[in-house]
Design a protein around this motif. Structure first.
Motif, PDB file in Angstrom:
ATOM      1  N   GLY A   1       1.178  -0.129  14.444  1.00 10.77           N
ATOM      2  CA  GLY A   1       0.971  -0.806  13.178  1.00 10.77           C
ATOM      3  C   GLY A   1       2.212  -1.625  12.856  1.00 10.77           C
ATOM      4  O   GLY A   1       3.173  -1.654  13.625  1.00 10.77           O
ATOM      5  N   GLY A   2       2.200  -2.290  11.735  1.00 11.50           N
ATOM      6  CA  GLY A   2       3.347  -3.110  11.385  1.00 11.50           C
ATOM      7  C   GLY A   2       3.168  -3.803  10.062  1.00 11.50           C
ATOM      8  O   GLY A   2       2.092  -3.784   9.460  1.00 11.50           O
ATOM      9  N   LYS A   3       4.244  -4.428   9.644  1.00 13.14           N
ATOM     10  CA  LYS A   3       4.258  -5.149   8.376  1.00 13.14           C
ATOM     11  C   LYS A   3       3.923  -6.615   8.632  1.00 13.14           C
ATOM     12  O   LYS A   3       4.556  -7.281   9.436  1.00 13.14           O
ATOM     13  CB  LYS A   3       5.634  -5.024   7.725  1.00 13.14           C
ATOM     14  CG  LYS A   3       5.643  -5.432   6.285  1.00 13.14           C
ATOM     15  CD  LYS A   3       6.948  -5.056   5.624  1.00 13.14           C
ATOM     16  CE  LYS A   3       6.898  -5.411   4.154  1.00 13.14           C
ATOM     17  NZ  LYS A   3       8.171  -5.162   3.494  1.00 13.14           N
ATOM     18  N   CYS A   4       2.915  -7.078   7.924  1.00 12.98           N
ATOM     19  CA  CYS A   4       2.494  -8.475   7.999  1.00 12.98           C
ATOM     20  C   CYS A   4       2.753  -9.070   6.625  1.00 12.98           C
ATOM     21  O   CYS A   4       2.017  -8.780   5.678  1.00 12.98           O
ATOM     22  CB  CYS A   4       1.012  -8.587   8.364  1.00 12.98           C
ATOM     23  SG  CYS A   4       0.564  -7.806   9.923  1.00 12.98           S
TER      24      CYS A   4
ATOM     25  N   GLU B   1       5.451 -12.408  19.598  1.00 17.30           N
ATOM     26  CA  GLU B   1       6.486 -12.209  18.575  1.00 17.30           C
ATOM     27  C   GLU B   1       6.305 -13.198  17.421  1.00 17.30           C
ATOM     28  O   GLU B   1       6.460 -12.837  16.258  1.00 17.30           O
ATOM     29  CB  GLU B   1       7.885 -12.332  19.177  1.00 17.30           C
ATOM     30  CG  GLU B   1       8.296 -11.123  19.996  1.00 17.30           C
ATOM     31  CD  GLU B   1       8.277  -9.818  19.203  1.00 17.30           C
ATOM     32  OE1 GLU B   1       8.797  -9.780  18.065  1.00 17.30           O
ATOM     33  OE2 GLU B   1       7.732  -8.824  19.719  1.00 17.30           O
ATOM     34  N   ALA B   2       5.963 -14.439  17.726  1.00 12.19           N
ATOM     35  CA  ALA B   2       5.728 -15.439  16.676  1.00 12.19           C
ATOM     36  C   ALA B   2       4.514 -15.058  15.839  1.00 12.19           C
ATOM     37  O   ALA B   2       4.545 -15.160  14.605  1.00 12.19           O
ATOM     38  CB  ALA B   2       5.547 -16.821  17.292  1.00 12.19           C
ATOM     39  N   TRP B   3       3.435 -14.619  16.479  1.00 13.96           N
ATOM     40  CA  TRP B   3       2.250 -14.205  15.745  1.00 13.96           C
ATOM     41  C   TRP B   3       2.553 -12.993  14.858  1.00 13.96           C
ATOM     42  O   TRP B   3       2.028 -12.877  13.753  1.00 13.96           O
ATOM     43  CB  TRP B   3       1.092 -13.912  16.697  1.00 13.96           C
ATOM     44  CG  TRP B   3       0.458 -15.155  17.274  1.00 13.96           C
ATOM     45  CD1 TRP B   3       0.391 -16.391  16.708  1.00 13.96           C
ATOM     46  CD2 TRP B   3      -0.201 -15.265  18.529  1.00 13.96           C
ATOM     47  NE1 TRP B   3      -0.277 -17.266  17.538  1.00 13.96           N
ATOM     48  CE2 TRP B   3      -0.658 -16.605  18.670  1.00 13.96           C
ATOM     49  CE3 TRP B   3      -0.461 -14.376  19.576  1.00 13.96           C
ATOM     50  CZ2 TRP B   3      -1.355 -17.059  19.777  1.00 13.96           C
ATOM     51  CZ3 TRP B   3      -1.155 -14.817  20.683  1.00 13.96           C
ATOM     52  CH2 TRP B   3      -1.593 -16.155  20.780  1.00 13.96           C
ATOM     53  N   LYS B   4       3.415 -12.102  15.320  1.00 17.09           N
ATOM     54  CA  LYS B   4       3.800 -10.932  14.509  1.00 17.09           C
ATOM     55  C   LYS B   4       4.554 -11.367  13.253  1.00 17.09           C
ATOM     56  O   LYS B   4       4.478 -10.707  12.219  1.00 17.09           O
ATOM     57  CB  LYS B   4       4.663  -9.975  15.335  1.00 17.09           C
ATOM     58  CG  LYS B   4       3.851  -9.182  16.338  1.00 17.09           C
ATOM     59  CD  LYS B   4       4.689  -8.497  17.400  1.00 17.09           C
ATOM     60  CE  LYS B   4       5.615  -7.451  16.932  1.00 17.09           C
ATOM     61  NZ  LYS B   4       6.284  -6.732  18.059  1.00 17.09           N
ATOM     62  N   GLN B   5       5.272 -12.478  13.300  1.00 19.62           N
ATOM     63  CA  GLN B   5       6.054 -12.972  12.159  1.00 19.62           C
ATOM     64  C   GLN B   5       5.222 -13.773  11.162  1.00 19.62           C
ATOM     65  O   GLN B   5       5.677 -14.051  10.055  1.00 19.62           O
ATOM     66  CB  GLN B   5       7.231 -13.832  12.655  1.00 19.62           C
ATOM     67  CG  GLN B   5       8.200 -13.087  13.549  1.00 19.62           C
ATOM     68  CD  GLN B   5       8.694 -11.790  12.956  1.00 19.62           C
ATOM     69  OE1 GLN B   5       9.142 -11.743  11.809  1.00 19.62           O
ATOM     70  NE2 GLN B   5       8.594 -10.703  13.710  1.00 19.62           N
ATOM     71  N   SER B   6       4.028 -14.157  11.547  1.00 20.57           N
ATOM     72  CA  SER B   6       3.132 -14.924  10.679  1.00 20.57           C
ATOM     73  C   SER B   6       2.126 -13.952  10.052  1.00 20.57           C
ATOM     74  O   SER B   6       1.347 -13.321  10.779  1.00 20.57           O
ATOM     75  CB  SER B   6       2.401 -15.977  11.507  1.00 20.57           C
ATOM     76  OG  SER B   6       1.310 -16.513  10.797  1.00 20.57           O
ATOM     77  N   PRO B   7       2.133 -13.804   8.719  1.00 21.58           N
ATOM     78  CA  PRO B   7       1.264 -12.797   8.101  1.00 21.58           C
ATOM     79  C   PRO B   7      -0.207 -12.854   8.522  1.00 21.58           C
ATOM     80  O   PRO B   7      -0.803 -11.826   8.830  1.00 21.58           O
ATOM     81  CB  PRO B   7       1.434 -13.054   6.602  1.00 21.58           C
ATOM     82  CG  PRO B   7       2.814 -13.621   6.486  1.00 21.58           C
ATOM     83  CD  PRO B   7       2.985 -14.477   7.722  1.00 21.58           C
ATOM     84  N   GLY B   8      -0.796 -14.031   8.565  1.00 22.10           N
ATOM     85  CA  GLY B   8      -2.206 -14.132   8.932  1.00 22.10           C
ATOM     86  C   GLY B   8      -2.471 -13.778  10.384  1.00 22.10           C
ATOM     87  O   GLY B   8      -3.434 -13.068  10.701  1.00 22.10           O
ATOM     88  N   HIS B   9      -1.613 -14.255  11.270  1.00 21.28           N
ATOM     89  CA  HIS B   9      -1.771 -13.956  12.693  1.00 21.28           C
ATOM     90  C   HIS B   9      -1.538 -12.471  12.948  1.00 21.28           C
ATOM     91  O   HIS B   9      -2.245 -11.832  13.731  1.00 21.28           O
ATOM     92  CB  HIS B   9      -0.799 -14.793  13.520  1.00 21.28           C
ATOM     93  CG  HIS B   9      -1.089 -16.251  13.478  1.00 21.28           C
ATOM     94  ND1 HIS B   9      -0.570 -17.086  12.515  1.00 21.28           N
ATOM     95  CD2 HIS B   9      -1.853 -17.042  14.273  1.00 21.28           C
ATOM     96  CE1 HIS B   9      -1.002 -18.318  12.720  1.00 21.28           C
ATOM     97  NE2 HIS B   9      -1.785 -18.325  13.775  1.00 21.28           N
ATOM     98  N   CYS B  10      -0.529 -11.938  12.297  1.00 19.00           N
ATOM     99  CA  CYS B  10      -0.186 -10.523  12.405  1.00 19.00           C
ATOM    100  C   CYS B  10      -1.378  -9.668  11.970  1.00 19.00           C
ATOM    101  O   CYS B  10      -1.773  -8.710  12.655  1.00 19.00           O
ATOM    102  CB  CYS B  10       1.044 -10.267  11.532  1.00 19.00           C
ATOM    103  SG  CYS B  10       1.595  -8.560  11.429  1.00 19.00           S
ATOM    104  N   LYS B  11      -1.961 -10.008  10.837  1.00 12.90           N
ATOM    105  CA  LYS B  11      -3.106  -9.275  10.309  1.00 12.90           C
ATOM    106  C   LYS B  11      -4.266  -9.295  11.307  1.00 12.90           C
ATOM    107  O   LYS B  11      -4.950  -8.285  11.491  1.00 12.90           O
ATOM    108  CB  LYS B  11      -3.521  -9.900   8.978  1.00 12.90           C
ATOM    109  CG  LYS B  11      -4.619  -9.175   8.259  1.00 12.90           C
ATOM    110  CD  LYS B  11      -4.876  -9.856   6.920  1.00 12.90           C
ATOM    111  CE  LYS B  11      -6.043  -9.234   6.204  1.00 12.90           C
ATOM    112  NZ  LYS B  11      -6.315  -9.897   4.924  1.00 12.90           N
ATOM    113  N   ASN B  12      -4.489 -10.431  11.956  1.00 12.69           N
ATOM    114  CA  ASN B  12      -5.524 -10.506  12.984  1.00 12.69           C
ATOM    115  C   ASN B  12      -5.236  -9.521  14.109  1.00 12.69           C
ATOM    116  O   ASN B  12      -6.131  -8.813  14.577  1.00 12.69           O
ATOM    117  CB  ASN B  12      -5.598 -11.922  13.574  1.00 12.69           C
ATOM    118  CG  ASN B  12      -6.766 -12.714  13.050  1.00 12.69           C
ATOM    119  OD1 ASN B  12      -7.590 -12.228  12.303  1.00 12.69           O
ATOM    120  ND2 ASN B  12      -6.814 -13.970  13.458  1.00 12.69           N
TER     121      ASN B  12
END
Length: 163
Positions: free
Chosen positions: A50-53, A127-138
């Motif tokens: 899991g993680g923070k988005c 890593e970039a997708w993890k830093q973007s809230p919407g991409h991370c949430k996906n």
């Protein structure tokens, strides 16, 4: 970091109206350098913890499996963006990820899409997708069961789905 780093917002559609967003071969796609095993491992490692988005923490989610139809839809989109020099979830004609995924033969109940531009490796783009809230949430959406990713040049597309 690569120049011209661009990430766009996510698209998520679900038949239920909820707006929340086969084992891969280990060889790269010829000429593109995408390693399916590596990118699936990176995404599933993230999902396992899991993680923070943005400001929201999302719990661990079940591992995704690779889907060749989602990969094909991703490849079509990455190739089109690279060929016609645009960067968007919608084609110039207005086609979206759901239409591309349908055309690849995947009968979805829900889907999502991440795109990226300018990244040189699976690790960089994840890593970039993890830093973007919407991409991370996906990437952490437990409703998604399968994934396919494609890269053409510097254009990346990641498709998620469940049937």
């Amino acid at each position: 970091m690569p120049y011209n780093i661009l990430l766009s917002s996510i698209l998520t559609f679900a038949l239920s109206g909820d707006p929340t967003p086969q084992k891969p071969a280990s060889r790269p796609i010829p000429g593109e350098g995408l390693n399916k095993t590596t990118i699936l491992r990176l995404v599933n490692k993230f999902r396992s913890t899991g993680g923070k988005c943005g400001d929201t923490f999302y719990p661990a989610a079940p591992a995704l499996t690779w889907n060749d139809q989602l990969e094909q839809a991703a490849l079509v989109h990455s190739r089109d963006m690279q060929t016609r020099k645009y960067f968007n979830h919608y084609s110039p004609e207005g086609n979206n990820a759901g239409e591309r995924i349908d055309a690849a033969g995947y009968r979805w109940m829900t889907f999502g899409e991440n795109i990226g531009l300018g990244y040189k490796s699976e690790n960089e783009v994840v890593e970039a997708w993890k830093q973007s809230p919407g991409h991370c949430k996906n990437m952490l959406n437990p409703k998604y069961k399968e994934m396919g990713v494609a890269r053409v040049g510097q254009y990346w597309t990641q498709n998620f789905g469940s049937r």
